[in-house]
Write a protein that holds these residues in place. Structure first.
Motif, PDB file in Angstrom:
ATOM      1  N   SER A   6       7.108   2.761  -7.020  1.00  0.00           N
ATOM      2  CA  SER A   6       6.023   3.749  -6.898  1.00  0.00           C
ATOM      3  C   SER A   6       5.963   4.738  -8.053  1.00  0.00           C
ATOM      4  CB  SER A   6       6.184   4.529  -5.589  1.00  0.00           C
ATOM      5  OG  SER A   6       7.440   5.180  -5.531  1.00  0.00           O
ATOM      6  N   ARG A  21      -0.562  -6.287  -3.639  1.00  0.00           N
ATOM      7  CA  ARG A  21       0.021  -6.490  -2.318  1.00  0.00           C
ATOM      8  C   ARG A  21       0.831  -7.789  -2.262  1.00  0.00           C
ATOM      9  NH1 ARG A  21      -1.981  -2.167  -2.445  1.00  0.00           N
ATOM     10  NH2 ARG A  21      -3.410  -1.181  -0.962  1.00  0.00           N
ATOM     11  N   TYR A  67      -9.911  -8.199  -0.888  1.00  0.00           N
ATOM     12  CA  TYR A  67      -8.967  -8.772  -1.839  1.00  0.00           C
ATOM     13  C   TYR A  67      -9.673  -9.805  -2.705  1.00  0.00           C
ATOM     14  CZ  TYR A  67      -5.300  -6.614   0.970  1.00  0.00           C
ATOM     15  OH  TYR A  67      -4.499  -5.712   1.622  1.00  0.00           O
ATOM     16  N   ARG A  76     -11.855  -1.283  -2.725  1.00  0.00           N
ATOM     17  CA  ARG A  76     -10.998  -0.593  -1.752  1.00  0.00           C
ATOM     18  C   ARG A  76     -10.835  -1.376  -0.449  1.00  0.00           C
ATOM     19  NH1 ARG A  76     -11.956   5.624  -0.834  1.00  0.00           N
ATOM     20  NH2 ARG A  76      -9.890   5.293   0.069  1.00  0.00           N
ATOM     21  N   ASN A  82       0.858  -1.184   0.000  1.00  0.00           N
ATOM     22  CA  ASN A  82       0.000   0.000   0.000  1.00  0.00           C
ATOM     23  C   ASN A  82       0.893   1.232   0.000  1.00  0.00           C
ATOM     24  OD1 ASN A  82      -1.792   2.085   0.417  1.00  0.00           O
ATOM     25  ND2 ASN A  82      -2.870   1.108   2.110  1.00  0.00           N
ATOM     26  N   TYR A  86       2.542   5.496  -9.556  1.00  0.00           N
ATOM     27  CA  TYR A  86       1.438   5.759  -8.636  1.00  0.00           C
ATOM     28  C   TYR A  86       0.844   7.132  -8.921  1.00  0.00           C
ATOM     29  CZ  TYR A  86      -1.096   6.436  -4.243  1.00  0.00           C
ATOM     30  OH  TYR A  86      -2.074   6.666  -3.296  1.00  0.00           O
ATOM     31  N   ASN A 136       0.244   4.179   0.237  1.00  0.00           N
ATOM     32  CA  ASN A 136      -0.178   5.227   1.171  1.00  0.00           C
ATOM     33  C   ASN A 136       0.224   4.935   2.612  1.00  0.00           C
ATOM     34  OD1 ASN A 136      -1.562   6.959  -0.698  1.00  0.00           O
ATOM     35  ND2 ASN A 136      -3.228   5.467  -0.763  1.00  0.00           N
ATOM     36  N   SER A 137       0.729   3.729   2.880  1.00  0.00           N
ATOM     37  CA  SER A 137       1.060   3.347   4.250  1.00  0.00           C
ATOM     38  C   SER A 137       2.292   4.082   4.752  1.00  0.00           C
ATOM     39  CB  SER A 137       1.314   1.837   4.340  1.00  0.00           C
ATOM     40  OG  SER A 137       0.144   1.104   4.103  1.00  0.00           O
ATOM     41  N   ASN A 189      -2.366   1.239  -7.248  1.00  0.00           N
ATOM     42  CA  ASN A 189      -2.055   0.901  -5.848  1.00  0.00           C
ATOM     43  C   ASN A 189      -2.863  -0.317  -5.396  1.00  0.00           C
ATOM     44  OD1 ASN A 189      -0.769   1.258  -3.337  1.00  0.00           O
ATOM     45  ND2 ASN A 189      -2.424   2.561  -2.558  1.00  0.00           N
ATOM     46  N   HIS A 200      -6.408  -6.082  -4.746  1.00  0.00           N
ATOM     47  CA  HIS A 200      -7.717  -5.594  -4.313  1.00  0.00           C
ATOM     48  C   HIS A 200      -8.714  -5.705  -5.457  1.00  0.00           C
ATOM     49  CE1 HIS A 200      -7.481  -3.988  -0.252  1.00  0.00           C
ATOM     50  NE2 HIS A 200      -6.277  -3.516  -0.515  1.00  0.00           N
TER      51      HIS A 200
END
Length: 242
Positions: free
Chosen positions: A99, A113, A138, A135, A85, A102, A87-88, A110, A132
């Motif tokens: 990235s 995983r 999975y 949102r 992720n 992105y 954004n993590s 994004n 995903h």
């Protein structure tokens, strides 16, 4: 849970379509993991990063039951951690190539995983890839276990070779700084008068490039060389493409 497929070869990974097409980042994430986050030998998979400490955006994965009463991963007495992720907190530690595509928007850039499990000795026990389908949830039909052997194969490749072999890159993604003369370059005669329009190349240097459907090779005049290639389609800013 659904019966999960294990990916053992690059062809398996390509056929799964995990992490592609652009702007998805899953294949680049897997390459980073195999190269920089795990050390492999006959005794197991030793972490070179610390999921429990939140390195690179790792955080605990709760293997919850979905609305149909299924879990994404096996219900084992182990700890799961997920990374990818963008954004993590800590994800900014990932290499730029992971990235670079992105967008920050609600798109596919994004969605991918990697999930790992740790055994009692804090070694990687299992490695999974997933995506995903919205949102929150999975996609169980796009979740795969990655074998130790596949990680070993990935770790021996350079990034562009890996992306090409898994179907992420095509011939048009090899970007060179030069002058595209023709598909079938002729021997270069630097003394003959040129019928090619003048090109504003750096320091009056020139280059001829042959593009084949699966191969890109360069023919050099003087000492102007290519600067390499990129996984992204970018406009060349140092020359004119005819």
């Amino acid at each position: 849970m659904l019966k999960m497929k294990t990916l053992n070869e690059l062809t398996h990974l390509k056929e799964s379509r995990f992490g592609r097409p652009e702007p998805r980042h899953g294949l680049k994430l897997l390459y980073w993991f195999a190269k920089d986050c795990v050390s492999l030998n006959q005794y197991g998979m030793f972490p070179k990063c610390d999921p429990e400490n939140g390195d690179f955006g790792f955080h605990p994965f709760e293997n919850r039951y979905d609305k149909n009463g299924f879990q994404l991963l096996p219900d084992l007495d182990t700890s799961y951690y997920v990374v990818g992720n963008l954004n993590s907190a800590g994800a900014d530690e990932l290499p730029d190539y992971v990235s670079e595509d992105y967008t920050g928007l609600m798109d596919d850039s994004n969605m991918d995983r990697i999930i790992v499990s740790l055994d009692d000795d804090d070694m990687f026990d299992r490695v999974y890839v997933t995506e995903h389908d919205n949102r929150i949830h999975y996609n169980p039909n796009a979740t795969y276990r990655i074998s130790k052997g596949l990680l070993q194969i990935v770790s021996t490749l350079d990034l562009q070779d890996f992306l090409r072999k898994t179907g992420y890159l095509g011939p048009s993604d090899y970007i060179f700084q030069g002058v595209l003369i023709s598909r079938d370059p002729q021997p270069v005669n630097t003394n003959a008068a040129s019928t090619t329009p003048k090109v504003n190349a750096p320091q009056n240097r020139d280059c001829r490039i042959e593009i084949d459907s699966a191969l890109v090779s360069a023919y050099y005049v003087n000492d102007w060389t290519t600067t390499g290639y990129s996984s992204r389609r970018k406009k060349c800013c140092e020359c004119t493409i005819l």
